[in-house]
Enzyme design. Structure first.
Site, mmCIF file in Angstrom:
data_model
loop_
_atom_site.group_PDB
_atom_site.id
_atom_site.type_symbol
_atom_site.label_atom_id
_atom_site.label_comp_id
_atom_site.label_asym_id
_atom_site.label_seq_id
_atom_site.Cartn_x
_atom_site.Cartn_y
_atom_site.Cartn_z
ATOM 1 N N LEU A 516 0.830 -1.209 0.000
ATOM 2 C CA LEU A 516 0.000 0.000 0.000
ATOM 3 C C LEU A 516 0.856 1.247 0.000
ATOM 4 O O LEU A 516 0.445 2.315 -0.433
ATOM 5 C CB LEU A 516 -0.918 0.020 1.225
ATOM 6 C CG LEU A 516 -2.020 -1.029 1.288
ATOM 7 C CD1 LEU A 516 -2.726 -0.968 2.622
ATOM 8 C CD2 LEU A 516 -3.009 -0.826 0.161
ATOM 9 N N GLY A 517 2.052 1.119 0.538
ATOM 10 C CA GLY A 517 2.918 2.288 0.586
ATOM 11 C C GLY A 517 4.119 1.983 1.441
ATOM 12 O O GLY A 517 4.202 0.924 2.062
ATOM 13 N N GLY A 519 7.437 3.986 3.877
ATOM 14 C CA GLY A 519 8.044 5.208 4.385
ATOM 15 C C GLY A 519 9.275 4.840 5.171
ATOM 16 O O GLY A 519 9.759 3.694 5.094
ATOM 17 N N VAL A 524 4.097 -0.938 4.093
ATOM 18 C CA VAL A 524 2.726 -1.251 4.515
ATOM 19 C C VAL A 524 2.063 -2.139 3.464
ATOM 20 O O VAL A 524 2.148 -1.851 2.267
ATOM 21 C CB VAL A 524 1.890 0.036 4.672
ATOM 22 C CG1 VAL A 524 0.535 -0.295 5.281
ATOM 23 C CG2 VAL A 524 2.612 1.040 5.528
ATOM 24 N N LYS A 538 1.997 -3.211 8.765
ATOM 25 C CA LYS A 538 3.277 -2.514 8.540
ATOM 26 C C LYS A 538 4.421 -3.336 9.093
ATOM 27 O O LYS A 538 4.431 -3.694 10.265
ATOM 28 C CB LYS A 538 3.226 -1.150 9.214
ATOM 29 C CG LYS A 538 4.514 -0.366 9.057
ATOM 30 C CD LYS A 538 4.320 1.061 9.490
ATOM 31 C CE LYS A 538 4.872 1.990 8.435
ATOM 32 N NZ LYS A 538 4.454 3.348 8.587
ATOM 33 N N ASP A 635 6.499 13.254 12.810
ATOM 34 C CA ASP A 635 6.493 13.240 11.346
ATOM 35 C C ASP A 635 5.104 13.594 10.822
ATOM 36 O O ASP A 635 4.506 12.843 10.062
ATOM 37 C CB ASP A 635 6.953 11.859 10.840
ATOM 38 C CG ASP A 635 7.391 11.913 9.376
ATOM 39 O OD1 ASP A 635 7.498 13.027 8.823
ATOM 40 O OD2 ASP A 635 7.613 10.836 8.792
#
Ligand code: NAG
Ligand code: NAG
Ligand code: NAG
Ligand code: NAG
Ligand code: NAG
Ligand code: NAG
Length: 801
Positions: A516-517, A519, A524, A538, A635
């Protein structure tokens, strides 16, 4: 992706947004403005107005009020929804067949129901030749032409729930909606009153501040209030309020008291909808009588009632009837009976009024014994803040809970509710500061307490025992929690926070195949639990903590629960694997909605932006303040603000700063690695200073500004599109904009001028203050208050509809 460039330094000429075009009503000309005696209209012609004012602003006739029921009312012709501004028969609708309104030969306006009974009449007439007209002010007037149209009767003298410009509110006139009234009190002050079946009390002006504290006076006996066309409402008690679109030319306005006890000023927009331009109550829950006896009102994000712990609703369909205790209350006042009772704390909650006494400088224990010694005491409110204020209460009305309230209420409940269980925790939600074995504080966050205590009351003390033991295990940093304990722990939390095995998560994510993404903290993946629940999993990288510490952090995560924070369902700790399981939030992150969408139709609307700004502020305030300033996000950026299907914000990735390493130092937390994202990082990061919650405030300020302008701050360039602007130049330009008093040049063009200038200005001001030097920045709580104060677009609470 094309970046839209907003030239902050080149302040453009203002785009006028206040000149709302007025709708013209074609076809209205055929309807009369004035009628002579002997005219009538049947309800079956309800498509037709009875009268229309000369410039067609107002119409009057029959308005539907549910199945086969009608009111005779006056309304704004241009409004899409025919909102009555005056009604002849409020609360007594007539049948949808045969009923008639007639201006009879004798000069009396009368409303007759299907069965021939007169529901209402103007009590005018006699032998004069009278006429009836609807004026451009919205006043329905019965006049005598022979005396120069002197009013014999006028609707302006009999207001219902609405005041129109030029209509006066006075000593004998009041605006009424349900149990609520706006009226001049005998001391000449304009007040809001809740006059319910059980209790009556006034709640505006705020009784804690008083008449003079609210800038009013009770010396002027004229008792007159008038709204004018420019949006100013002036009252003889020195109250002066202004619409947020003050002075806008030709705007149609009304001031209305509503079913939720608030008074709002509205402007009619070009599309025929109503925009709130002022509201008397900034905090919807401060209205009295909303949730009834023993009920508690909460506004988060919309108005919601719940029962105090140990209580249940009297009538499932009507909150006004409140809640009743599920335990037996005191019957006699013998000392032995009083010993039967103990206290349950409900944090951050107040009940207004009905104090049986007042003691200050007393300890909590003293306050308990004061309440125990009074037979009629059902609870007491106690405010620590150095004063030790103790207020025993005889009845619990007007309850509301607010995360920022310093007061707690202690309910007197029979001791058997806790007879052999461990004591309920002495304090409210505490995210154990240092993860150590401190007091086992297990009170869930405020929005879950009702659920929590309902379990405790219904199932007895079993759960408490489980939870307490589980927590004892957790706080002992015992990583091998037996599954039964986990079950008890889960139950007690009112959630599904649990420990997963690596294999479970591998299966749930189909061997981590749908990313999904990603960082700084990890990647994730999308997963599905129990074949039904979609989650985000995650995989953490960079976790420096030992297992015990990780356990302790998870214990804290499991308790973090706020509507504007992404829920953490659980975690996995197995060998070198560290995973977190999150709630899946459907609508991607804020950056996708805010930046790079050149399509005007897809741009976030203003109201959505404001809602997101407020929600994100509330989530951060919860992290900073409710958790004893333990959780600093570190963040904050649009990528970490996820949006639900309804575009409600949820902050993600909080707490990860802590997992990726920390050194506690006396003033702030020194993080071993710099966290955060360029463009959103407070200057103290770069200076190597210890950081505190104010770094989040800084980043939030940047995000807030980006929501107003609709593009990244780091992408701002000079007017000729040349070099990038430095932060210093940007704040300079913002200050100029604020000083100029007009925000239009700054706001995202994609909004086409459709925004609330007052809210936008407030957001820019807050944003500027967030960029100040650390000590001068506001706290997230301050920001929530400031934003809430300009959140006039309160939806009407659903349950009152
Ligand atoms: C009382 O209020 C009215 C209406 O606002 C105003 O005209 C009048 O001057 C006031 N009287 C005094 C004594 O202030
Ligand atoms: C009219 O009322 C309906 C239902 O109350 C509401 O959904 C709709 O948004 C309203 N329309 C306008 C233009 O206010
Ligand atoms: C008061 O109530 C308690 C228990 O409810 C009972 O045991 C006691 O006898 C009562 N005392 C009097 C004086 O009625
Ligand atoms: C509380 O106040 C009342 C009356 O003001 C007084 O009689 C009582 O002694 C006080 N109680 C304590 C514990 O201070
Ligand atoms: C941390 O835990 C210790 C031991 O329980 C406690 O004494 C101390 O007050 C805690 N520190 C904070 C800041 O709460
Ligand atoms: C009324 C009553 O028995 N309350 C008890 C609840 O539990 C705590 C701790 O065991 C006791 O101190 C209270 O007396």
């Amino acid at each position: 992706m094309m970046t839209r460039v907003v030239t902050l330094l080149a302040l453009l000429p203002l785009i006028s947004l206040d000149l709302l075009p007025l709708r013209c009503c074609a076809g209205a000309a055929s309807v009369a403005h004035t009628l002579r005696a002997g005219s009538s209209l049947s309800v079956e012609d309800h498509g037709l107005p009875f009268l229309v004012s000369p410039d067609a602003t107002f119409s009057c006739g029959f308005l539907p009020a549910g199945d086969n029921a009608f009111y005779f009312s006056v309304w704004f012709t241009a409004a899409k929804n025919r909102t009555a501004v005056w009604t002849a028969n409020p609360g007594a609708p007539v049948n949808g067949r045969i009923s008639r309104i007639s201006f009879g030969a004798e000069g009396k306006l009368a409303l007759v129901d299907a069965d021939g009974t007169s529901v209402w009449d103007s009590k005018t007439g006699g032998n004069k030749q009278l006429t009836i007209s609807l004026l451009d002010t919205g006043n329905l007037l019965v006049a005598d032409p022979s005396t120069g149209r002197a009013p014999v009767w006028q609707s302006f003298d009999w207001p219902t729930d609405t005041l129109l410009p030029s209509q006066t509110l006075s000593k004998n006139k009041k605006l009424v909606a349900g149990y609520y009234a706006l009226y001049y009190d005998s001391d000449n002050v304009l007040r809001l009153l809740y006059d319910g079946p059980e209790i009556a009390s006034t709640y505006w002006p705020d009784r804690d501040i008083g008449v003079f504290g609210s800038g009013r006076t009770n010396y002027n006996t004229s008792r007159i209030g008038v709204l004018d066309d420019t949006g100013v409402f002036l009252s003889s008690d020195k109250l002066r309020v202004e619409a947020s679109d003050l002075g806008a030319a030709g705007v149609k306005r009304r001031l209305t008291i509503e079913q939720d006890g608030n008074v709002r000023m509205y402007s009619l927009d070009a599309a025929g909808g109503w925009t709130v331009t002022w509201a008397a109550m900034k905090q919807p829950c401060s209205v009295h009588g909303l949730c009834g006896k023993n009920g508690v009102c909460e506004y988060q994000p919309s108005l919601r009632c719940s029962c105090a712990p140990g209580h249940e609703m009297v009538d499932r369909h009507d909150w006004r009837k409140g809640c009743q205790p599920m335990f037996s209350t005191a019957t006699n006042c013998s000392a032995s009976e009083q010993q039967r009772f103990a206290f349950v704390e409900v944090a951050s909650t107040e009940f207004y009024g009905y104090d049986l006494g007042y003691n200050s400088s007393v300890t909590l224990e003293d306050c308990k014994s004061i309440c125990l010694s009074m037979c009629s005491c059902v609870a007491f409110s106690y405010k620590m803040n150095g004063l030790g204020q103790c207020l025993p209460k005889g009845v619990l009305f007007n309850g509301y809970t607010s995360p920022t309230s310093p007061e707690s209420i202690y309910l007197k409940v029979p001791g058997e509710l806790n007879a052999s269980a461990p004591p309920p925790p002495p304090e409210g939600l505490v995210c154990n500061h240092n993860g150590s074995a401190g007091g086992a504080t297990i009170v869930p966050p405020p929005q879950y307490w009702s659920y929590f205590f309902a379990i405790a009351a219904v199932l007895g003390f079993l759960e408490l025992l489980f939870i307490a033991t589980a927590w004892w295990f957790l706080s002992r940093q015992n990583s091998a929690i037996p599954s039964s304990m986990e079950a008890g722990y889960r139950l007690g939390m009112g959630t599904h926070f649990k420990r997963f095995t690596y294999r479970e998560l591998k299966n749930a994510t189909g061997n981590f195949n749908e990313e999904l993404g990603h960082g700084g903290s990890g990647v994730v993946y999308r997963g599905v639990l129990d074949k039904t629940t979609v989650v985000a999993v995650k995989k953490l990288t960079n976790v420096v903590q030992a297992d015990e510490e990780f356990w302790a952090e998870m214990a804290v995560f499991g308790r973090i629960n706020h509507i504007n924070l992404v829920r953490i369902w659980g975690f996995c700790l197995e060998g070198k694997h560290r995973l977190l399981v999150y709630e899946y939030v459907e609508n991607e992150s804020l950056d996708r909605h805010l930046f790079g969408q050149d399509d005007i139709d897809k741009a976030l609307a203003w109201s959505e932006r404001f809602k997101i700004a407020l929600g994100a502020a509330r989530g951060l305030a919860y992290l900073h303040h409710e958790c004893l300033e333990w959780v600093i996000h570190c963040d904050v950026k649009p990528e970490n603000i996820l949006l639900t299907r309804d575009l409600d914000p949820k902050i993600s990735d909080f707490g990860l700063a802590k997992l990726s390493g920390r050194n506690d130092v006396s003033n702030g937390v020194q993080l071993s690695h710099m966290r955060g994202t360029a463009g959103y990082m407070a200057p103290e990061w770069a200076l190597g200073l210890p950081v505190d919650a104010k770094v989040d405030v800084y980043s939030y300020g940047i995000v807030l500004l980006e929501m107003v302008i609709g593009s990244r701050i780091s992408d701002q360039t000079t007017a000729d599109g040349g070099e990038r602007l430095e932060m210093r130049q940007i704040t300079q330009a913002l200050k100029q904009v604020v000083a100029s008093g007009s925000i239009v040049s700054l706001v995202d063009r994609r909004l086409n001028g459709q925004f609330n200038p007052r809210q936008a200005m407030e957001m820019v001001k807050i944003s500027l203050s967030c960029m100040e030097e650390r000590t001068n920045r506001p706290t997230m709580n301050d920001i929530c208050k400031a934003l809430t104060a300009c959140d006039y677009e309160d939806e009407h609470p659903a349950y009152l509809a």
